[in-house]
Design a protein around this motif. Structure first.
Motif, mmCIF file in Angstrom:
data_model
loop_
_atom_site.group_PDB
_atom_site.id
_atom_site.type_symbol
_atom_site.label_atom_id
_atom_site.label_comp_id
_atom_site.label_asym_id
_atom_site.label_seq_id
_atom_site.Cartn_x
_atom_site.Cartn_y
_atom_site.Cartn_z
ATOM 1 N N ARG A 54 32.409 1.855 13.325
ATOM 2 C CA ARG A 54 32.109 1.836 14.709
ATOM 3 C C ARG A 54 30.549 1.857 15.054
ATOM 4 N NH1 ARG A 54 33.912 6.633 17.721
ATOM 5 N NH2 ARG A 54 33.454 5.305 19.442
ATOM 6 N N GLU A 55 29.794 1.763 13.840
ATOM 7 C CA GLU A 55 28.171 1.328 13.703
ATOM 8 C C GLU A 55 27.852 0.519 12.455
ATOM 9 O OE1 GLU A 55 25.981 4.760 15.847
ATOM 10 O OE2 GLU A 55 25.126 4.752 13.826
ATOM 11 N N VAL A 56 26.966 -0.619 12.765
ATOM 12 C CA VAL A 56 26.441 -1.132 11.518
ATOM 13 C C VAL A 56 24.956 -1.294 11.783
ATOM 14 C CG1 VAL A 56 28.626 -2.035 10.499
ATOM 15 C CG2 VAL A 56 27.175 -3.390 12.087
ATOM 16 N N VAL A 57 24.403 -1.396 10.760
ATOM 17 C CA VAL A 57 22.805 -1.884 10.855
ATOM 18 C C VAL A 57 22.828 -3.426 10.534
ATOM 19 C CG1 VAL A 57 20.733 -1.991 9.921
ATOM 20 C CG2 VAL A 57 21.796 0.168 10.413
ATOM 21 N N LEU A 58 22.826 -4.354 11.393
ATOM 22 C CA LEU A 58 22.426 -5.696 10.981
ATOM 23 C C LEU A 58 21.117 -5.990 10.320
ATOM 24 C CD1 LEU A 58 23.408 -8.985 11.383
ATOM 25 C CD2 LEU A 58 22.404 -8.631 13.561
ATOM 26 N N ARG A 59 21.216 -6.632 9.108
ATOM 27 C CA ARG A 59 19.976 -7.001 8.517
ATOM 28 C C ARG A 59 20.116 -8.422 7.973
ATOM 29 N NH1 ARG A 59 17.715 -7.311 3.100
ATOM 30 N NH2 ARG A 59 15.525 -6.440 2.879
ATOM 31 N N ILE A 60 19.201 -9.083 8.822
ATOM 32 C CA ILE A 60 18.973 -10.445 8.494
ATOM 33 C C ILE A 60 17.680 -10.878 7.505
ATOM 34 C CG2 ILE A 60 18.979 -12.822 9.450
ATOM 35 C CD1 ILE A 60 19.840 -11.693 12.135
ATOM 36 N N THR A 61 17.850 -11.590 6.699
ATOM 37 C CA THR A 61 16.538 -12.181 5.549
ATOM 38 C C THR A 61 16.591 -13.509 5.645
ATOM 39 O OG1 THR A 61 17.101 -9.968 4.439
ATOM 40 C CG2 THR A 61 15.559 -11.662 3.649
ATOM 41 N N MET A 62 15.234 -14.142 5.878
ATOM 42 C CA MET A 62 15.052 -15.610 5.834
ATOM 43 C C MET A 62 14.093 -15.621 4.849
ATOM 44 S SD MET A 62 14.161 -18.048 8.860
ATOM 45 C CE MET A 62 13.418 -19.744 8.495
ATOM 46 N N HIS A 63 14.117 -16.705 4.004
ATOM 47 C CA HIS A 63 13.151 -17.036 2.928
ATOM 48 C C HIS A 63 13.021 -18.645 3.176
ATOM 49 C CE1 HIS A 63 12.007 -17.628 -1.651
ATOM 50 N NE2 HIS A 63 11.341 -17.824 -0.859
ATOM 51 N N ASP A 64 11.765 -19.060 3.364
ATOM 52 C CA ASP A 64 11.508 -20.425 3.497
ATOM 53 C C ASP A 64 10.001 -20.826 3.048
ATOM 54 O OD1 ASP A 64 13.229 -22.394 5.728
ATOM 55 O OD2 ASP A 64 11.041 -23.062 5.087
ATOM 56 N N GLU A 65 9.833 -22.095 2.464
ATOM 57 C CA GLU A 65 8.526 -22.254 2.311
ATOM 58 C C GLU A 65 7.515 -22.622 3.162
ATOM 59 O OE1 GLU A 65 9.751 -27.089 1.144
ATOM 60 O OE2 GLU A 65 9.430 -25.536 -0.197
ATOM 61 N N ARG A 66 8.097 -22.690 4.478
ATOM 62 C CA ARG A 66 7.322 -23.124 5.811
ATOM 63 C C ARG A 66 7.259 -21.698 6.324
ATOM 64 N NH1 ARG A 66 11.876 -26.452 8.383
ATOM 65 N NH2 ARG A 66 13.027 -24.711 7.437
ATOM 66 N N ARG A 67 5.691 -21.213 6.451
ATOM 67 C CA ARG A 67 5.654 -19.756 7.105
ATOM 68 C C ARG A 67 5.804 -19.852 8.401
ATOM 69 N NH1 ARG A 67 2.646 -15.906 8.803
ATOM 70 N NH2 ARG A 67 1.658 -14.349 7.524
ATOM 71 N N GLU A 68 5.622 -20.983 9.173
ATOM 72 C CA GLU A 68 5.950 -21.018 10.756
ATOM 73 C C GLU A 68 7.239 -20.984 11.181
ATOM 74 O OE1 GLU A 68 4.490 -23.339 8.622
ATOM 75 O OE2 GLU A 68 5.430 -25.271 9.001
ATOM 76 N N ALA A 69 8.192 -21.331 10.076
ATOM 77 C CA ALA A 69 9.768 -21.212 10.273
ATOM 78 C C ALA A 69 10.181 -19.854 10.024
ATOM 79 C CB ALA A 69 10.447 -22.059 9.066
ATOM 80 N N VAL A 70 9.577 -18.938 9.207
ATOM 81 C CA VAL A 70 9.802 -17.427 9.106
ATOM 82 C C VAL A 70 9.214 -17.132 10.141
ATOM 83 C CG1 VAL A 70 9.425 -15.481 7.678
ATOM 84 C CG2 VAL A 70 9.765 -17.923 6.565
ATOM 85 N N GLU A 71 7.865 -17.416 10.644
ATOM 86 C CA GLU A 71 7.173 -16.750 11.802
ATOM 87 C C GLU A 71 8.137 -16.806 13.140
ATOM 88 O OE1 GLU A 71 3.424 -15.915 12.567
ATOM 89 O OE2 GLU A 71 4.402 -15.522 14.372
ATOM 90 N N ARG A 72 9.159 -18.044 13.070
ATOM 91 C CA ARG A 72 9.803 -18.251 14.169
ATOM 92 C C ARG A 72 10.975 -17.239 14.327
ATOM 93 N NH1 ARG A 72 10.100 -21.576 18.978
ATOM 94 N NH2 ARG A 72 11.913 -21.056 19.797
ATOM 95 N N PHE A 73 11.376 -17.242 13.175
ATOM 96 C CA PHE A 73 12.567 -16.124 12.756
ATOM 97 C C PHE A 73 12.371 -14.817 13.368
ATOM 98 C CE2 PHE A 73 13.866 -12.845 9.759
ATOM 99 C CZ PHE A 73 15.141 -12.446 10.206
ATOM 100 N N THR A 74 11.159 -14.477 13.026
ATOM 101 C CA THR A 74 10.458 -13.131 13.452
ATOM 102 C C THR A 74 10.559 -12.752 14.960
ATOM 103 O OG1 THR A 74 8.196 -13.414 13.326
ATOM 104 C CG2 THR A 74 9.213 -12.640 11.361
ATOM 105 N N ARG A 75 10.425 -14.063 15.605
ATOM 106 C CA ARG A 75 10.061 -13.829 17.025
ATOM 107 C C ARG A 75 11.600 -14.080 17.739
ATOM 108 N NH1 ARG A 75 5.226 -15.303 19.544
ATOM 109 N NH2 ARG A 75 3.466 -15.615 17.982
ATOM 110 N N GLU A 76 12.651 -14.422 16.975
ATOM 111 C CA GLU A 76 13.972 -14.594 17.426
ATOM 112 C C GLU A 76 14.728 -13.382 17.676
ATOM 113 O OE1 GLU A 76 15.171 -17.194 19.111
ATOM 114 O OE2 GLU A 76 13.699 -18.411 19.024
#
Lengths: 300, 105
Positions: free
Chosen positions: A226-248
């Motif tokens: 009835r409760e979970v922790v959602l954990r999303i991890t992204m790995h990318d060579e483009r720092r700006e792509a990971v930056e965008r993920f952290t803003r989403e």
């Protein structure tokens, strides 16, 4: 970025034989931290492989601290771990040892705690390779002498490898992980949907993730959480792509499904990834030396 | 009716690059003999299939009633590159305690 060869016990023994009180070294194999003092104390021949194997088994057993005295034990509930005792290996010149811990300390030393550590992070137990010796763990025998004292005998060894293990780290892009708490009977579907939303939005702006992983932590085996922790991890060579993920992640608070919390932790931190590349190098390319000085001489 | 591995043994796991090791310590000689027969690489391979294990190697340490299994490529990149929370496979041992096995006869 960095390349380290794991040296053996020779430099440590040499320094101790020159009366060093403290030895500072580059990377050495964990077991060698025990082998070095033994070699200095007992004057064992460097080709006495069985004895070196005994010292190395002792080193392997105590290299992870309390993991041999009840820490991380499957029987953890039987032991008092709040003041768990760190291990002591009492060695004899022939390579036999007794594993014990300080009197009155918590934890335990018994056949199970010692065996669990003996088989920890090993490959082929007949060939546990260190820079000092090729150890055979399958000849080792254990005996419980009295409470919290286990006698370890019978280690055998063969000639040391002519290479050192090398651990090489190289830059490999950027990574970030974000976690959110998801509530409700439909938490699994909801968490997956939230993750899909974030991924779609990244694709929309041209940052389709190169490596992407979704974990639903706390999910019971049969999906009845009835409760979970959602954990999303992204790995990318483009720092700006990971930056965008952290803003989403934060926009989900008003644009995603209901029953998701945990935004207050702020944006996930972005970290550079240093990938690991283990290899070997011939010992003749890695000379070592020891320098022994007094504190005053080092300060001069 | 199957029973969990924890009836016969304790476990400990850790990482070796992108591989993990799973140490299994039998409770006694009878349990060790039972595991010799039933704790096969096939059983571990299917138990850990969803974590991407590609191959399982088994080693025996009969004098200490233990086994060591190497679970190849199970760590999704290894400690520094893994996208999982358990980057080093520390939890695999605890998971394996639930691996179903036939009971003692």
């Amino acid at each position: 970025v960095s390349v380290n060869a794991y040296l053996g016990a020779e430099g440590i023994a040499a320094a101790l034989q020159q009366n060093a009180r403290i030895v500072i070294t580059g990377r050495v194999a964990d077991a060698s931290l025990t082998v070095g003092p033994c070699m200095a104390a007992f004057g064992t021949d460097w080709h006495d492989w069985n004895t070196l194997a005994g010292y190395s088994v002792a080193g392997h057993l105590i290299e992870c601290g309390a993991q041999v005295t009840g820490g991380y034990a499957v029987d953890w509930s039987h032991y008092d771990l709040h003041d768990v005792g760190y291990p002591i290996a009492e060695l004899t010149a022939n390579g036999d040892c007794v594993i014990t811990k300080p009197p009155g300390s918590g934890g335990a030393v018994n056949r199970r705690t010692v065996t669990e550590q003996l088989v920890y992070e090993i490959g082929d137990p007949q060939h546990y390779l260190t820079p000092d010796v090729d150890c055979n763990f399958t000849t080792v025998e254990l005996a419980e002498l009295e409470p919290n004292r286990v006698c370890v005998t019978g280690a055998t060894g063969a000639a040391a490898p002519d290479t050192y293990k090398v651990s090489l780290a190289y830059r490999d892009g950027f990574m970030a992980s974000g976690m959110l708490l998801v509530a409700g009977n439909d938490c699994l579907t909801k968490a997956q949907t939230a993750a899909d939303i974030v991924k779609s939005r990244l694709e929309l702006v041209g940052y389709a993730p190169q490596r992407w992983h979704v974990e639903l932590l706390g999910q019971a085996t049969y999906g009845t959480s009835r409760e979970v922790v959602l954990r999303i991890t992204m790995h990318d060579e483009r720092r700006e792509a990971v930056e965008r993920f952290t803003r989403e992640l934060a926009p989900l608070i008003t644009s995603g499904p209901a029953g998701i919390a945990g935004y207050a932790a702020g944006r996930p931190a972005i970290r550079p990834v240093y990938a690991y590349w283990p290899t070997r190098i011939s010992k003749r390319f890695v000379p070592w030396q020891t320098t022994v000085k007094t504190v005053q001489e080092w300060q001069a | 009716m199957m029973v969990p591995l924890s009836n016969f043994a304790s476990t400990r796991s850790g990482d070796k690059g992108n591989h993990a090791n799973l140490g299994v310590v039998a409770h006694n000689a009878r349990a060790f003999a039972h595991l010799q027969q039933h704790l096969t690489t096939e059983r571990l391979q299917s138990f850990f299939a969803n974590l991407g294990v590609t191959e399982v190697t088994r080693f025996e340490l009969p004098r200490v009633l233990a086994f060591n299994f190497v679970l190849h490529n199970i760590l999704a990149g290894g400690a520094s590159r893994s996208l999982r929370l358990d980057t080093q496979g520390k939890l695999l041992g605890t998971l394996a305690l639930e691996l179903p096995l036939p009971p003692l006869e």
